[in-house]
Enzyme design. Structure first.
Site, PDB file in Angstrom:
ATOM      1  N   HIS A  89      -0.787  -3.587  -9.256  1.00 26.36           N
ATOM      2  CA  HIS A  89      -2.130  -3.039  -9.497  1.00 26.36           C
ATOM      3  C   HIS A  89      -2.554  -2.002  -8.465  1.00 26.36           C
ATOM      4  CE1 HIS A  89      -4.841  -5.407  -6.679  1.00 26.36           C
ATOM      5  NE2 HIS A  89      -3.741  -6.133  -6.592  1.00 26.36           N
ATOM      6  N   CYS A 124     -15.253 -11.233   3.797  1.00 26.76           N
ATOM      7  CA  CYS A 124     -16.530 -11.920   3.920  1.00 26.76           C
ATOM      8  C   CYS A 124     -16.224 -13.403   3.913  1.00 26.76           C
ATOM      9  CB  CYS A 124     -17.374 -11.638   2.686  1.00 26.76           C
ATOM     10  SG  CYS A 124     -18.765 -10.599   3.011  1.00 26.76           S
ATOM     11  N   GLN A 161       0.820  -1.220   0.000  1.00 24.48           N
ATOM     12  CA  GLN A 161       0.000   0.000   0.000  1.00 24.48           C
ATOM     13  C   GLN A 161       0.855   1.272   0.000  1.00 24.48           C
ATOM     14  OE1 GLN A 161      -3.167   0.305  -0.550  1.00 24.48           O
ATOM     15  NE2 GLN A 161      -3.893  -1.776  -0.253  1.00 24.48           N
TER      16      GLN A 161
END
Ligand code: PLP
Length: 381
Positions: free
Chosen positions: A203, A323, A181
């Site tokens: 990316h 999730c 990051q």
């Protein structure tokens, strides 16, 4: 209003230079390991790209090992440094409690399958690792530690970690940092940090998906995850993905990301939230943070409901956490920061990039009060 993308920490649009460079390379033939003219031309493009990335990250070209993702770079570093340490009687793996799953999960895998003992470094309420804990740990069990891995900046909160201090405390113990990051968002130099290994991903910086790099000190050799043709110092076999690597380098070289601009946008967004959504809490606000990430708790809501309500307003953001089987899990990062389960399940991450605008921010701030009201109503119904 067209759709608004505030999820640049998940992935960010490719920059034009990367698209052009990658498209041109896709049309060229030649395996970089082949000795004929076509192969040598691809090898040249690849080595030029390696030099560009090395220069941008402050390492030697020979220290750049291309991988298929940041996840692979993390796995290669953590498992490789662990196995190397285990050969010398060290079986402790030390990671921070707020690592990305691409470090957390391989660490737990090493514990379950390879005899490692994993120790988590706690963080304070502002999301910064506890250096005192690490100092004590190294003082008492230093000769058992195979590897220490602490991320350079957290992907959920943007909080920057004191890696220079970690290296100082670690002494001779190998330190890896996940800088996925941070790269191109804040100053980052492999040589200056003094770490053994560092992970990057294309990316997140305007390059293509599916390409990353492990930066590994020239003098350090680690066991490989992939065996085969012996590419990349025999640490990562497999035909090199020349088009993606060339795109990665073009993105790394590009000056498209203006940190000051992104930070100003983020700060105006924070002000907007403070005025329009009383009670909202910015997590890690007192810490040094990346310019483009904020994590906000909206008490009395559920993050996954908010995410869908925001999506209904054509706004893409993130819950920051995973999730599992359709059930939204509380963020392990916010839990580590001492938040309750309920709080850790009522937060959203907004992440800004070079293409974000003040108009985007204003629109999101204008719809947030209604979204939060609906989110609270859904939570209590
Ligand atoms: N590490 C951090 C901190 C990340 O944010 C990410 C991606 O979200 C990764 C690693 C994984 O990188 P990749 O998507 O290239 O596998």
């Amino acid at each position: 209003m067209s759709s608004i993308y505030l999820d640049h920490a998940a992935t960010t649009p490719m920059v034009e230079e990367a698209l052009i460079a990658m498209t041109a390379q896709l049309a060229r033939i030649g395996n970089p390991s082949s000795l004929h003219t076509h192969g040598r031309a691809t090898r040249k493009a690849l080595e030029d790209a390696r030099e560009i990335i090395a220069k941008e990250v402050g390492c030697l070209p020979s220290e750049v090992i291309f991988t298929a993702s940041g996840t692979e770079a993390n796995n290669t570093a953590l498992k490789g440094l662990y196995w190397k340490g285990r050969d010398n009687g060290r079986n402790v793996v030390v990671i921070s409690a707020i690592e990305h799953h691409a470090i957390l999960d391989p660490a737990h895998w090493l514990q379950e399958h390879e005899g490692a003992e994993v120790i988590l470094i706690p963080v304070n309420a502002e999301g910064v690792i506890d250096l005192e804990f690490l100092t004590q740990l190294v003082a008492t069990r230093g000769d058992e530690i195979a590897v220490i891995s602490v991320m350079h900046a957290n992907n959920e909160t943007g909080v920057i970690q004191p890696i220079g201090k970690v290296v100082e405390i670690a002494g001779e113990i190998p330190v890896h940092t996940d800088a996925v990051q941070s790269f191109k968002k804040i100053p980052l130099s492999f040589a200056d940090l003094g770490v053994y290994a560092m992970s990057l991903s294309a990316h997140k910086i305007g390059g293509p998906l599916g390409i990353g790099a492990l930066i590994l000190r020239r003098t350090v050799e680690i066991p490989a995850l992939l065996h085969g043709g012996g590419q990349e110092r025999e640490i990562r076999s497999g035909t090199l993905n020349a088009p993606s690597i060339v795109g990665f380098a073009a993105a790394a070289k590009s000056r498209y990301y203006d940190s000051a601009h992104v930070k100003a946008l983020r700060d105006s967004f924070i002000e907007g939230i403070a005025i329009n959504v009383p009670g909202a809490v910015i997590n890690g606000l007192q810490s040094d943070r990346l310019p483009g990430i904020i994590n906000v708790t909206f008490p009395g809501t559920q993050s996954d409901t908010l995410l869908l309500l925001m999506d209904g307003q054509k706004i893409s953001c993130s819950t920051g956490s995973a999730c599992s089987a359709g059930v939204h899990e509380a963020s392990h990062v916010l839990l580590a920061m001492g938040r309750t389960e309920a709080t850790a399940q009522s937060s959203l991450r907004f992440s800004f990039g070079a293409t974000s605008t003040y108009a985007d921010c204003d629109y999101v701030v204008s719809v947030l009060p209604d979204v939060i009201t609906k989110g609270r109503a859904a939570n209590f119904s």
